[in-house]
Motif scaffolding. Structure first.
Motif, PDB file in Angstrom:
ATOM      1  N   LEU A 174       0.778  -1.182  -0.085  1.00 58.64           N
ATOM      2  CA  LEU A 174      -0.029   0.111  -0.139  1.00 58.64           C
ATOM      3  C   LEU A 174       0.929   1.124   0.090  1.00 58.64           C
ATOM      4  CD1 LEU A 174      -2.716  -0.800   2.464  1.00 58.64           C
ATOM      5  CD2 LEU A 174      -3.188  -0.690  -0.037  1.00 58.64           C
ATOM      6  N   LEU A 175       2.020   1.202   0.941  1.00 54.35           N
ATOM      7  CA  LEU A 175       2.854   2.445   1.088  1.00 54.35           C
ATOM      8  C   LEU A 175       3.606   2.855  -0.630  1.00 54.35           C
ATOM      9  CD1 LEU A 175       4.458   1.816   4.315  1.00 54.35           C
ATOM     10  CD2 LEU A 175       2.672   3.511   3.666  1.00 54.35           C
ATOM     11  N   ASN A 176       3.901   1.574  -1.153  1.00 55.60           N
ATOM     12  CA  ASN A 176       4.528   1.562  -2.589  1.00 55.60           C
ATOM     13  C   ASN A 176       3.815   2.114  -3.471  1.00 55.60           C
ATOM     14  OD1 ASN A 176       6.849   0.862  -1.256  1.00 55.60           O
ATOM     15  ND2 ASN A 176       6.600  -1.554  -1.958  1.00 55.60           N
ATOM     16  N   MET A 177       2.380   1.849  -3.294  1.00 59.52           N
ATOM     17  CA  MET A 177       1.325   2.253  -4.171  1.00 59.52           C
ATOM     18  C   MET A 177       1.358   3.971  -4.037  1.00 59.52           C
ATOM     19  SD  MET A 177      -1.910  -0.073  -4.259  1.00 59.52           S
ATOM     20  CE  MET A 177      -1.840  -1.771  -5.199  1.00 59.52           C
ATOM     21  N   GLY A 178       1.815   4.543  -3.043  1.00 59.98           N
ATOM     22  CA  GLY A 178       1.565   5.968  -2.828  1.00 59.98           C
ATOM     23  C   GLY A 178       0.792   6.506  -1.772  1.00 59.98           C
ATOM     24  N   VAL A 179       0.201   5.337  -1.042  1.00 58.57           N
ATOM     25  CA  VAL A 179      -0.871   5.810  -0.002  1.00 58.57           C
ATOM     26  C   VAL A 179       0.092   6.289   1.138  1.00 58.57           C
ATOM     27  CG1 VAL A 179      -2.771   5.290   1.692  1.00 58.57           C
ATOM     28  CG2 VAL A 179      -2.490   4.085  -0.636  1.00 58.57           C
ATOM     29  N   GLU A 180      -0.287   7.367   1.994  1.00 56.90           N
ATOM     30  CA  GLU A 180       0.549   7.703   3.221  1.00 56.90           C
ATOM     31  C   GLU A 180       0.516   6.956   4.214  1.00 56.90           C
ATOM     32  OE1 GLU A 180       2.513  10.687   3.016  1.00 56.90           O
ATOM     33  OE2 GLU A 180       1.756  11.435   1.126  1.00 56.90           O
ATOM     34  N   PRO A 181       1.583   6.834   4.884  1.00 59.63           N
ATOM     35  CA  PRO A 181       1.766   5.970   5.987  1.00 59.63           C
ATOM     36  C   PRO A 181       0.730   6.106   7.193  1.00 59.63           C
ATOM     37  CG  PRO A 181       3.937   6.787   5.604  1.00 59.63           C
ATOM     38  CD  PRO A 181       2.970   7.352   4.822  1.00 59.63           C
ATOM     39  N   PHE A 182       0.441   7.364   7.428  1.00 62.45           N
ATOM     40  CA  PHE A 182      -0.725   7.895   8.662  1.00 62.45           C
ATOM     41  C   PHE A 182      -1.946   7.406   7.986  1.00 62.45           C
ATOM     42  CE2 PHE A 182      -0.949  11.445   5.680  1.00 62.45           C
ATOM     43  CZ  PHE A 182      -2.430  12.156   5.667  1.00 62.45           C
ATOM     44  N   LEU A 183      -2.468   7.240   6.608  1.00 59.25           N
ATOM     45  CA  LEU A 183      -3.703   6.998   6.451  1.00 59.25           C
ATOM     46  C   LEU A 183      -3.823   5.334   6.478  1.00 59.25           C
ATOM     47  CD1 LEU A 183      -4.012   9.060   2.880  1.00 59.25           C
ATOM     48  CD2 LEU A 183      -5.284   9.196   5.142  1.00 59.25           C
ATOM     49  N   VAL A 184      -2.751   4.824   5.886  1.00 57.95           N
ATOM     50  CA  VAL A 184      -2.562   3.201   6.134  1.00 57.95           C
ATOM     51  C   VAL A 184      -2.877   2.872   7.646  1.00 57.95           C
ATOM     52  CG1 VAL A 184      -1.258   1.168   5.821  1.00 57.95           C
ATOM     53  CG2 VAL A 184      -1.046   2.742   4.018  1.00 57.95           C
ATOM     54  N   ALA A 185      -2.123   3.730   8.489  1.00 55.69           N
ATOM     55  CA  ALA A 185      -2.045   3.136   9.874  1.00 55.69           C
ATOM     56  C   ALA A 185      -3.566   3.446  10.669  1.00 55.69           C
ATOM     57  CB  ALA A 185      -0.909   4.095  10.776  1.00 55.69           C
ATOM     58  N   SER A 186      -4.237   4.373  10.072  1.00 48.96           N
ATOM     59  CA  SER A 186      -5.579   4.749  10.904  1.00 48.96           C
ATOM     60  C   SER A 186      -6.591   4.191   9.947  1.00 48.96           C
ATOM     61  CB  SER A 186      -5.727   6.291  10.559  1.00 48.96           C
ATOM     62  OG  SER A 186      -5.503   6.651   9.503  1.00 48.96           O
ATOM     63  N   SER A 187      -6.636   3.570   8.724  1.00 48.22           N
ATOM     64  CA  SER A 187      -7.769   3.096   7.889  1.00 48.22           C
ATOM     65  C   SER A 187      -7.809   1.465   8.032  1.00 48.22           C
ATOM     66  CB  SER A 187      -7.596   3.430   6.564  1.00 48.22           C
ATOM     67  OG  SER A 187      -6.516   2.758   5.817  1.00 48.22           O
ATOM     68  N   VAL A 188      -6.602   0.789   8.208  1.00 49.73           N
ATOM     69  CA  VAL A 188      -6.791  -0.557   7.924  1.00 49.73           C
ATOM     70  C   VAL A 188      -6.917  -1.329   9.398  1.00 49.73           C
ATOM     71  CG1 VAL A 188      -5.307  -2.695   7.711  1.00 49.73           C
ATOM     72  CG2 VAL A 188      -4.962  -0.925   6.227  1.00 49.73           C
ATOM     73  N   ASN A 189      -7.889  -2.066   9.569  1.00 48.93           N
ATOM     74  CA  ASN A 189      -8.487  -2.910  10.625  1.00 48.93           C
ATOM     75  C   ASN A 189      -7.695  -4.247  10.894  1.00 48.93           C
ATOM     76  OD1 ASN A 189     -10.180  -0.791  11.135  1.00 48.93           O
ATOM     77  ND2 ASN A 189     -12.233  -2.276  10.619  1.00 48.93           N
ATOM     78  N   LEU A 190      -7.628  -4.844   9.646  1.00 48.21           N
ATOM     79  CA  LEU A 190      -6.989  -6.207   9.708  1.00 48.21           C
ATOM     80  C   LEU A 190      -6.477  -6.514   8.406  1.00 48.21           C
ATOM     81  CD1 LEU A 190      -7.987  -9.190  11.804  1.00 48.21           C
ATOM     82  CD2 LEU A 190      -8.188  -9.426   9.348  1.00 48.21           C
ATOM     83  N   ILE A 191      -5.249  -7.281   8.258  1.00 47.31           N
ATOM     84  CA  ILE A 191      -4.950  -8.029   7.201  1.00 47.31           C
ATOM     85  C   ILE A 191      -4.912  -9.666   7.367  1.00 47.31           C
ATOM     86  CG2 ILE A 191      -3.106  -8.242   5.405  1.00 47.31           C
ATOM     87  CD1 ILE A 191      -2.420  -5.478   6.420  1.00 47.31           C
ATOM     88  N   LEU A 192      -5.483 -10.351   6.346  1.00 49.81           N
ATOM     89  CA  LEU A 192      -5.436 -11.776   6.466  1.00 49.81           C
ATOM     90  C   LEU A 192      -4.800 -12.412   5.072  1.00 49.81           C
ATOM     91  CD1 LEU A 192      -8.602 -13.886   7.214  1.00 49.81           C
ATOM     92  CD2 LEU A 192      -7.459 -14.234   5.248  1.00 49.81           C
ATOM     93  N   ALA A 193      -3.799 -13.262   5.314  1.00 54.90           N
ATOM     94  CA  ALA A 193      -3.159 -13.714   4.191  1.00 54.90           C
ATOM     95  C   ALA A 193      -3.530 -15.233   4.272  1.00 54.90           C
ATOM     96  CB  ALA A 193      -1.337 -13.517   4.294  1.00 54.90           C
ATOM     97  N   GLN A 194      -3.967 -15.883   3.104  1.00 52.29           N
ATOM     98  CA  GLN A 194      -4.317 -17.182   3.049  1.00 52.29           C
ATOM     99  C   GLN A 194      -3.707 -18.172   1.917  1.00 52.29           C
ATOM    100  OE1 GLN A 194      -8.534 -16.103   2.441  1.00 52.29           O
ATOM    101  NE2 GLN A 194      -8.418 -18.035   1.521  1.00 52.29           N
ATOM    102  N   ARG A 195      -3.665 -19.377   2.027  1.00 55.40           N
ATOM    103  CA  ARG A 195      -3.190 -20.367   1.139  1.00 55.40           C
ATOM    104  C   ARG A 195      -4.029 -21.465   1.321  1.00 55.40           C
ATOM    105  NH1 ARG A 195      -0.481 -16.958   0.444  1.00 55.40           N
ATOM    106  NH2 ARG A 195       1.814 -16.561   0.165  1.00 55.40           N
ATOM    107  N   LEU A 196      -4.302 -22.407   0.132  1.00 54.43           N
ATOM    108  CA  LEU A 196      -5.122 -23.644   0.422  1.00 54.43           C
ATOM    109  C   LEU A 196      -4.149 -24.973   0.335  1.00 54.43           C
ATOM    110  CD1 LEU A 196      -8.210 -22.822  -2.015  1.00 54.43           C
ATOM    111  CD2 LEU A 196      -8.039 -22.886   0.376  1.00 54.43           C
ATOM    112  N   ALA A 197      -4.259 -25.530   1.208  1.00 53.34           N
ATOM    113  CA  ALA A 197      -3.646 -26.829   1.436  1.00 53.34           C
ATOM    114  C   ALA A 197      -4.339 -28.063   1.074  1.00 53.34           C
ATOM    115  CB  ALA A 197      -2.946 -27.051   2.643  1.00 53.34           C
ATOM    116  N   ARG A 198      -3.995 -29.169   0.251  1.00 52.77           N
ATOM    117  CA  ARG A 198      -4.709 -30.152   0.188  1.00 52.77           C
ATOM    118  C   ARG A 198      -4.866 -31.129   1.279  1.00 52.77           C
ATOM    119  NH1 ARG A 198      -2.004 -32.996  -4.978  1.00 52.77           N
ATOM    120  NH2 ARG A 198      -0.098 -32.327  -3.763  1.00 52.77           N
TER     121      ARG A 198
END
Length: 561
Positions: A427-451
């Motif tokens: 998000l920061l590399n896209m150009g969004v300001e750090p203070f905006l990221v810090a105040s707007s994001v509640n949670l980030i979830l990463a996932q994969r599927l395993a057999r």
């Protein structure tokens, strides 16, 4: 609609009235035996069911997969009846037909077989999963050889010169019975084998068809090369695409009606390649769409964090992972949880995979300027409570999404990153300001599927040295991993089905401070792990320790921490 088996389980206290009603509703909707739905919904285990049947009905227990059932016995009971009542004939002795069933209390099925076959019927009990596997083994496999034999060697190639398409000839070929049968056989076989995608690929001297089953591609057949244009055109006709246009990519959709009122959607993509058009069909089975969050594979703490984040009145929840890692399913399950009469939910998707009642879904059309950013702007004028954006691809979409999250809306979206902490840097590399990221994001979830290891052929694997487990990142006691040896139920792969691995990163205050201080993804990951975040590798190893998946599968889908 009542059920003797359901009533029995309820009387014994194994089922509540509400659970039985759920299973009966699933049976009404999808057909089959009640026992199968009870097991599929996780209300009763197969072992419980078999023990109960043996005790209550005094019937023998059989495994139809271990029997060599003659073809003449299989032909006695019509296939439609086999699938309708979820049973399989196992032997015929003079005037007595033995049938294996998951639910021997189903008198309607027994009477129908007696009436249609004229034989006395003897019942044996079998596990729902082994009956399903036996039905697929004996009735399921599409007989491509028969269809190809019907085409004969004398059939002429439809188009000889790539640049000179005889449209009338091509249209005639797409309606020829053997080509129609071959394409229908491919589609139905893919459904039976639980494939998620069908790849039809032409090369210089051959053509091949592959199915993606549980995330891995398997070659299914090699049709004659002379049929490549007829097969491609037949699929394009079914998807209502232009069969004359073979130089540009095209996208369409096929809707198929199956038995028991079930519908299957195929998303069709045609891509011009050097030796003809490659066609990929994505199977969208709404009946298999898992919208119950508790059954997706979340650990207890991770699920609590995720639910807390989506129930906040505003902010952004981001789901990340590669294509085909189940992000859409996770988002749909969150929307299903939030979908109440008092909530206005709008989604911008490309493409819309499943239609959800009560949610306003918008299909993107880049060619006319309707992209994610434009849809997001329009949503903000539609008095929304919750907005779902299919993917944040650029600064414009990210900026509008962040502003929406800060002005009292809950925003759900996806990104393509390797893990949860690196999403912040994206998000920061896209150009969004750090203070905006810090105040707007509640949670980030990463996932994969395993057999998931096939339950029919699961057995202990050779235990790895304890130092190897530690090297992989396992911090608990050494364990004996499991693996599948391969059987007809799983097509010899040792795996059947998939489970999601989750890495859930709530935006704790410590993480917000580090974002504002310009910390790297590695620093963020270290802090998150100290605060209790479980990584994808740790989630995978936990499932391997429980015997759900194999160590090889965990190494295949996750990176070391």
């Amino acid at each position: 609609m009542s059920s003797r088996l359901g009533d029995l389980l309820q009387r014994r206290g194994d089922l509540t009235a509400e659970q039985l009603a759920r299973a009966l509703e699933a049976q009404r909707e999808h057909g089959g035996a009640l026992a199968s739905h009870l097991v599929k919904l996780g209300l009763v285990s197969e072992e419980q069911l078999l023990a109960l049947m043996e005790r209550e009905y005094r019937l023998p227990i059989v495994d139809p997969l271990s029997l060599d059932i003659p073809k003449e016995v299989l032909n006695v009971v019509p296939q439609a009846l086999v699938q309708k009542h979820h049973l399989i004939p196992t032997s015929l002795n003079r005037s007595t037909l033995t049938v294996a069933m998951a639910d021997p209390s189903n008198l309607i099925a027994i009477n129908e077989i007696k009436f249609l076959t004229g034989y006395d019927v003897k019942i044996a009990v079998a596990a729902p999963a082994s009956i399903q596997a036996a039905i697929e083994q004996y009735y399921g496999g599409a007989h491509f050889e028969e269809v190809l034999t019907a085409l004969g060697n004398e059939s002429v190639e439809v188009v000889t010169d790539e640049d000179d398409v005889d449209l009338q000839e091509l249209e005639r070929a797409t309606e020829e019975a053997p080509v129609v049968r071959l394409v229908n056989a491919l589609l139905t076989d893919a459904i039976r084998k639980r494939a998620s995608d069908i790849h039809i690929e032409p090369y210089e001297k051959m053509m091949r068809v592959r199915f993606r089953i549980d995330g891995v591609l398997y070659e299914i057949m090699q049709p004659p090369l002379r049929l490549k244009n007829a097969i491609t055109s037949r699929i394009k006709v079914m998807a209502q695409l232009d069969i004359a246009e073979r130089r540009l990519p095209q996208d369409g959709r096929i809707k198929m009606k199956l038995g028991g009122g079930k519908e299957m959607d195929f998303r069709v993509s045609c891509l011009p390649t050097m030796f003809g058009e490659k066609v990929v069909l994505r199977l969208l089975d709404k009946s298999n769409l898992q919208l119950d969050m508790t059954r997706l594979g979340f650990e207890e703490q991770a699920l609590a964090w995720f639910k807390e984040a989506i129930y906040k009145p505003y902010g952004m929840v981001l789901v990340t992972g590669p294509t085909g890692s189940g992000k859409t399913t996770t988002l749909y399950s969150a929307l299903a949880e939030l979908n109440k009469v008092g909530t206005n939910i709008s989604t911008a998707e490309d493409p819309i995979e499943f239609n959800l009642v009560g949610i306003n879904q918008v299909q993107m059309h880049d060619e006319i300027g309707l992209n994610f950013a434009a849809a997001l702007r329009a949503f903000l004028r539609q008095d929304p409570d919750i907005i779902m954006v299919g993917e944040i691809r650029d600064f414009e979409t990210a900026e509008i999404g962040v502003k929406a999250a800060l002005t009292g809306h809950l925003v759900l979206s996806t990104l393509h990153t390797n893990d949860a902490p690196s999403t912040i840097n994206r998000l920061l590399n896209m150009g969004v300001e750090p203070f905006l990221v810090a105040s707007s994001v509640n949670l980030i979830l990463a996932q994969r599927l395993a057999r998931v290891i096939c339950t029919q052929c699961k057995e202990p694997a050779p235990p790895p040295p304890p130092e190897l487990l530690r090297e992989l990142g396992w911090q608990g006691e050494p364990f004996v991993p499991q693996h599948g040896v391969g059987c007809p139920a799983c097509g010899g792969t040792g795996y059947r089905g998939r489970i999601a691995l989750y890495e859930v990163l709530p935006m704790w205050d410590e993480i917000r401070e580090q974002v504002l201080a310009g910390a790297t993804a590695l620093d963020l990951k270290r802090t998150a792990m100290q605060l209790g975040m479980q990584t994808l590798r740790q989630a995978g190893l936990l499932h391997a320790a429980r015997g759900t998946t194999t160590l090889e599968e965990v190494l295949r889908v996750t990176l070391a921490d």
